[in-house]
Write a protein that holds these residues in place. Sequence first.
Motif, mmCIF file in Angstrom:
data_model
loop_
_atom_site.group_PDB
_atom_site.id
_atom_site.type_symbol
_atom_site.label_atom_id
_atom_site.label_comp_id
_atom_site.label_asym_id
_atom_site.label_seq_id
_atom_site.Cartn_x
_atom_site.Cartn_y
_atom_site.Cartn_z
ATOM 1 N N ASP A 163 0.841 -1.194 0.000
ATOM 2 C CA ASP A 163 0.000 0.000 0.000
ATOM 3 C C ASP A 163 0.882 1.252 0.000
ATOM 4 O OD1 ASP A 163 -1.918 1.921 0.338
ATOM 5 O OD2 ASP A 163 -2.815 1.047 2.131
ATOM 6 N N TYR A 164 0.912 1.931 -1.159
ATOM 7 C CA TYR A 164 1.672 3.174 -1.278
ATOM 8 C C TYR A 164 0.840 4.397 -0.902
ATOM 9 C CZ TYR A 164 5.332 0.586 -3.751
ATOM 10 O OH TYR A 164 6.339 -0.295 -4.084
ATOM 11 N N GLY A 165 -0.407 4.185 -0.520
ATOM 12 C CA GLY A 165 -1.247 5.289 -0.084
ATOM 13 C C GLY A 165 -1.363 6.387 -1.123
ATOM 14 N N ALA A 166 -1.125 7.610 -0.690
ATOM 15 C CA ALA A 166 -1.274 8.764 -1.581
ATOM 16 C C ALA A 166 -0.263 8.763 -2.717
ATOM 17 C CB ALA A 166 -1.143 10.055 -0.776
ATOM 18 N N MET A 167 0.792 7.942 -2.604
ATOM 19 C CA MET A 167 1.823 7.899 -3.634
ATOM 20 C C MET A 167 1.584 6.786 -4.649
ATOM 21 S SD MET A 167 3.792 10.390 -3.052
ATOM 22 C CE MET A 167 5.104 9.945 -4.176
ATOM 23 N N ARG A 168 0.441 6.148 -4.594
ATOM 24 C CA ARG A 168 0.209 4.954 -5.428
ATOM 25 C C ARG A 168 0.309 5.247 -6.919
ATOM 26 N NH1 ARG A 168 -4.256 6.977 -3.141
ATOM 27 N NH2 ARG A 168 -6.144 7.335 -4.366
ATOM 28 N N VAL A 169 -0.192 6.395 -7.366
ATOM 29 C CA VAL A 169 -0.117 6.722 -8.796
ATOM 30 C C VAL A 169 1.313 7.068 -9.188
ATOM 31 C CG1 VAL A 169 -0.901 8.287 -10.597
ATOM 32 C CG2 VAL A 169 -2.526 7.457 -8.886
ATOM 33 N N ALA A 170 1.992 7.827 -8.354
ATOM 34 C CA ALA A 170 3.372 8.220 -8.649
ATOM 35 C C ALA A 170 4.294 7.010 -8.721
ATOM 36 C CB ALA A 170 3.872 9.201 -7.591
ATOM 37 N N MET A 171 4.014 5.979 -7.925
ATOM 38 C CA MET A 171 4.850 4.781 -7.907
ATOM 39 C C MET A 171 4.509 3.813 -9.036
ATOM 40 S SD MET A 171 7.003 5.176 -5.479
ATOM 41 C CE MET A 171 6.974 6.944 -5.780
ATOM 42 N N GLY A 172 3.347 3.959 -9.635
ATOM 43 C CA GLY A 172 2.889 3.028 -10.655
ATOM 44 C C GLY A 172 3.777 3.016 -11.891
ATOM 45 N N TRP A 173 3.785 1.878 -12.554
ATOM 46 C CA TRP A 173 4.551 1.720 -13.799
ATOM 47 C C TRP A 173 3.670 0.960 -14.780
ATOM 48 C CZ3 TRP A 173 9.596 -1.622 -14.465
ATOM 49 C CH2 TRP A 173 10.079 -1.459 -15.783
ATOM 50 N N SER A 174 3.013 1.699 -15.640
ATOM 51 C CA SER A 174 2.073 1.099 -16.573
ATOM 52 C C SER A 174 2.603 1.192 -17.997
ATOM 53 C CB SER A 174 0.699 1.784 -16.462
ATOM 54 O OG SER A 174 0.822 3.180 -16.586
ATOM 55 N N ASP A 175 1.844 0.641 -18.931
ATOM 56 C CA ASP A 175 2.252 0.642 -20.333
ATOM 57 C C ASP A 175 2.486 2.067 -20.821
ATOM 58 O OD1 ASP A 175 1.993 -2.075 -20.343
ATOM 59 O OD2 ASP A 175 -0.028 -2.075 -21.204
ATOM 60 N N ALA A 223 -8.139 -4.848 1.452
ATOM 61 C CA ALA A 223 -7.108 -4.264 2.311
ATOM 62 C C ALA A 223 -6.678 -2.886 1.813
ATOM 63 C CB ALA A 223 -5.898 -5.195 2.383
ATOM 64 N N LEU A 224 -6.652 -2.705 0.492
ATOM 65 C CA LEU A 224 -6.260 -1.414 -0.076
ATOM 66 C C LEU A 224 -7.386 -0.394 -0.006
ATOM 67 C CD1 LEU A 224 -4.235 -2.650 -3.183
ATOM 68 C CD2 LEU A 224 -3.339 -1.711 -1.045
ATOM 69 N N GLY A 225 -8.619 -0.861 0.101
ATOM 70 C CA GLY A 225 -9.762 0.016 0.297
ATOM 71 C C GLY A 225 -9.883 1.087 -0.753
ATOM 72 N N SER A 226 -9.960 2.338 -0.308
ATOM 73 C CA SER A 226 -10.175 3.457 -1.226
ATOM 74 C C SER A 226 -8.955 3.755 -2.087
ATOM 75 C CB SER A 226 -10.569 4.719 -0.431
ATOM 76 O OG SER A 226 -9.532 5.071 0.470
ATOM 77 N N ASN A 227 -7.836 3.084 -1.814
ATOM 78 C CA ASN A 227 -6.632 3.302 -2.617
ATOM 79 C C ASN A 227 -6.642 2.515 -3.912
ATOM 80 O OD1 ASN A 227 -5.519 5.058 -0.772
ATOM 81 N ND2 ASN A 227 -4.407 3.455 0.329
ATOM 82 N N ILE A 228 -7.693 1.754 -4.151
ATOM 83 C CA ILE A 228 -7.774 0.947 -5.366
ATOM 84 C C ILE A 228 -9.147 1.137 -5.988
ATOM 85 C CG2 ILE A 228 -8.729 -1.217 -4.455
ATOM 86 C CD1 ILE A 228 -5.589 -1.025 -6.624
#
Length: 233
Positions: A163-175, A223-228
Amino acid sequence: MLALLLLVCLPPHLLSKLFGRSRWPPRFLGGCARICGARVSTAGTPVEPHCLLIVNHVSWLDILVMAGATGTRFVSKAEVRDQRLMGWLADQNDTLYIERQDRRGVHDQAASVAAALADDRPLALFPEGTTGDGVTLLQFRPALLAAVAPAPSGTTVRPVAIDYGAMRVAMGWSDGESGKANALRLLGRRGTFPVVVRLLDPLPPGEDRKAMARDARVAIEEALGSNIVPSAL
């Protein structure tokens, strides 16, 4: 700093290998996570030996975070073994390589996973098969769960939510983002960020690997709740 950490950890690691197993690779990977800015904490019961960890996959940082937090080995695609530096580092952490495109070899792959679980170190796999955007869980591939459907005696299977919390988008690595661009972006950012490794309850024993994959995905999503972003199973 990453290179300096490698130079510091390498001599005791190589010396330890002369006398048996080295405990330095997880320490090194955890240190790398900290250098990258991750401040890792865990929630839940500590991981026990002979445990298969089913983990969501957001970033290459997941490997550093998980190794430092749990001391786990990993299941990885075979291509990693062919990368000179990354392959060598993965070897030092006793990575289990799988030919994911070899669908006819699923039985042999499952046997390799089962054999690895006989070791007292946990073994982690990322059933999504790739990283994501940080807000969406991809479908979990059930093939490798054949090794634990049913689970060998003394083996447990636990979902884990990174769970990266508020940083989840910044940490993401997508196509659309190259590996080099992603690495430079994450290594070039300033400051620190919290990461919680949520060690969830073991899954009940079962013989249906598809049901096990589904249950693990549901547990991680909850477990990730609102973060997903909720998605269809």
